[in-house]
Write an enzyme that holds these catalytic residues in place. Structure first.
Site, PDB file in Angstrom:
ATOM      1  N   HIS A 259      -3.491   5.336   4.138  1.00  0.00           N
ATOM      2  CA  HIS A 259      -4.346   4.378   3.462  1.00  0.00           C
ATOM      3  C   HIS A 259      -4.190   3.145   3.753  1.00  0.00           C
ATOM      4  O   HIS A 259      -5.127   2.248   4.025  1.00  0.00           O
ATOM      5  CB  HIS A 259      -4.493   4.493   1.883  1.00  0.00           C
TER       6      HIS A 259
ATOM      7  N   ASP B  58       0.865  -1.190   0.025  1.00  0.00           N
ATOM      8  CA  ASP B  58      -0.090  -0.006   0.107  1.00  0.00           C
ATOM      9  C   ASP B  58       0.671   1.238   0.122  1.00  0.00           C
ATOM     10  O   ASP B  58       1.915   0.972  -0.475  1.00  0.00           O
ATOM     11  CB  ASP B  58      -0.917  -0.118   1.269  1.00  0.00           C
TER      12      ASP B  58
ATOM     13  N   SER C 192     -11.153  -0.513  -1.796  1.00  0.00           N
ATOM     14  CA  SER C 192     -10.297  -0.822  -1.049  1.00  0.00           C
ATOM     15  C   SER C 192     -10.308  -1.420   0.203  1.00  0.00           C
ATOM     16  O   SER C 192      -9.557  -2.064   0.668  1.00  0.00           O
ATOM     17  CB  SER C 192      -9.578   1.004  -0.729  1.00  0.00           C
TER      18      SER C 192
END
Length: 538
Positions: A219, A179, A397
């Protein structure tokens, strides 16, 4: 002053696009046999054990790229090596087109593939950037609204909570998350349980070549929380007792194909460390330089560097779970890279009522395969943030890691099963398995059903052969329980090296007198179906 600034920006942009990205493929690996003879020099014992359990032989892909070749390329005029891949035997370079082309004179260079599609033989004309098109959010349009909602729905939808009740929570499995960053994971309360139980094994920042994964964009922190986060009565991840590696492969400041190469590097490292499951909540379709962007025609699972590597990861015994993407409402509604890989589990998003969200990307791939593969909750998802607060987020996601964690917990219940068997069982449990489509794929899996089906397989499966004696001293015999036209046996030592491989007939004696005493793994292939087990040599 403003016009001058814009002019400077334009010049910088033109200068950046004068530099090209390309993959330089090498012809061989001169030290290959030495590494294959000594596999612990290239793989961890856990990586070797994964291969042994699944009957996977070592091959030249496992051998590191030949570093002297890399050094010569890096020393060439105007060339910078940005990343390298042992599986694809290639390096990602940056330089002018003429400097890159000059590398073909090196005797060990077999081919050159430019990220700029128009520069390749038969390449298409580079698209013109649409100045009215908004930049695609590479993080699947994450929407955060801070609240303290429950994570129950996202877990119960898959019946992953039932797995937890049976005490299957991912223990014994290792996950790698690729990520953009993991700030707060080393300090905040939702990840304390991971830290206190030593479940975070390490990480690496491939973008900045640094050992610290607790930096970058948040994230990855939120993604990890869907798998390993734990806050009593607020958030429980779907695989809270798995172990994790955290890899930064995404450069938040730009979109360039080098991020695919970082991703492949991380995937190869994950393999060598013995990782079982890989989660990626990133997808690639459009790049800053439109000449590098993909079109729908490219989404065949074989075009992109990342998608080809994903299939290799599967051949090494791993499972890659990838978010399908959030372009469902756009002019390009299809899944991206590497979700288009045939062996990747591409995950789309549904709401709490199990209805597909409009933004969830669709299939098929350009070559007509069903995508996405499966669905999970991807709107009003409960996540933990880099500040330790509990938030609500939306995007595939989060559907991806929720499902990846459930797969991890399920696999921990049946650790001897291969990655292919696990994927087969998970897909077969999904609510659209008998009637898949390119909005939902095979649908929402039911891990209680998958578990019961796997248990049924284990209890009632009738073997097609009997291997005896076991333990054995001088010879073994394989007897077929059904009519078989073609059979082959392979034996592997503890390092995964093939010590015997031969075609056999029913009740044929197989000499093992020359083997050292110890435990071996056998793989018996009958009419293209394979089974593995353990053989003790006295």
């Amino acid at each position: 002053m403003k016009k001058k600034l814009l002019f400077i920006v334009l010049l910088l942009s033109l200068k950046s696009f004068s530099q090209e990205d390309a993959w330089i493929y090498f012809s061989d690996k001169p030290s290959a046999q030495s590494y294959i003879d000594n596999p612990l020099n290239m793989l961890s014992q856990r990586a070797i054990n994964r291969r042994i359990t699944q009957g996977i032989s070592l091959n030249v892909q496992d051998v590191p790229i030949h570093q002297p070749y890399v050094n010569q390329v890096d020393a060439a005029t105007g060339i910078t090596v940005k990343a390298k891949s042992k599986w694809l035997n290639a390096v990602h370079v940056r330089g002018t087109q003429s400097n890159i082309a000059a590398l073909s004179s090196l005797g060990f260079v077999s081919s050159i593939r430019y990220a700029n599609h128009s520069l390749n033989p038969g390449g298409r004309i580079a698209p013109v950037a649409n100045r009215n098109t908004q930049k695609v959010n590479k993080f699947m349009d994450t929407q955060v609204n801070y609240n303290y909602g429950s994570s129950a729905t996202q877990v119960q939808m898959l019946k992953a909570d039932w797995l937890h009740q049976q005490n299957y929570t991912g223990e014994g499995k290792i996950v790698a998350i690729m990520d953009a960053g993991f700030p707060g994971v080393n300090t905040e309360a939702p990840f304390r349980r991971l830290r206190d139980n030593n479940l975070i094994l390490g990480g690496y920042d491939f973008v900045h070549r640094a050992n610290n994964p607790y930096t970058g964009f948040h994230h990855g922190t939120q993604v990890l929380s869907n798998m390993g986060g734990f806050v009593d009565n607020q958030l429980v991840g779907t695989s809270p007792d798995a172990k994790y590696y955290l890899f930064i492969t995404e450069d938040i400041d730009s979109e360039n194909p080098v991020e695919e190469s970082y991703w492949v590097e991380a995937l190869e490292m994950a393999d060598s460390l013995g990782v079982d499951i890989v989660n990626t909540s990133l997808g690639y379709f459009e790049y800053d330089n439109p000449a590098y962007s993909y079109t729908y025609n490219d989404l065949n699972g074989q075009k992109s560097f990342a998608s080809r590597a994903a299939d290799i990861a599967f051949s090494k015994g791993m499972i890659c779970v990838t978010s399908a993407g959030n372009s469902g409402n756009s002019a390009n509604p299809h899944i991206g890279v590497p979700a288009d890989a045939a062996t990747n589990l591409a995950v789309g998003a549904v709401n709490s009522e199990e209805v597909k969200t409009g933004f969830s990307s669709i299939g098929p791939t350009f070559d007509g395969r069903i995508k996405p593969d499966l669905m999970a909750m991807g709107i009003n998802v409960t996540v933990a943030t880099e500040n330790g607060t509990i938030a609500s987020a939306a995007g595939t996601s989060f559907a991806g890691p929720i499902l990846a964690g459930a797969v991890t917990s399920f696999w921990s219940a049946f650790p001897s099963k291969s990655n292919a068997e696990i994927i087969r069982l998970v897909k077969a449990s999904a609510d659209r398995y008998t009637n898949p489509n390119n909005n939902y794929g095979y649908g929402i899996p039911d891990f209680k059903l998958a578990f019961n089906n796997a248990l049924s397989d284990s209890q009632f499966y009738e073997k097609e052969f009997i291997l005896y004696p076991n333990p054995a001293k001088n010879q073994i015999i394989v007897s077929f329980t059904h009519l078989v036209s073609d059979c082959e046996i392979s034996l592997y030592n503890i390092l995964g090296q093939t010590v015997l491989k031969k075609k056999i007939k029913d009740n044929q004696s197989i000499d093992i007198d020359n083997l050292n005493a110890g435990i071996y793994t056998y793989k018996i292939t009958l009419d293209h179906k394979s089974e593995t087990g353990k053989l003790i040599k006295k």
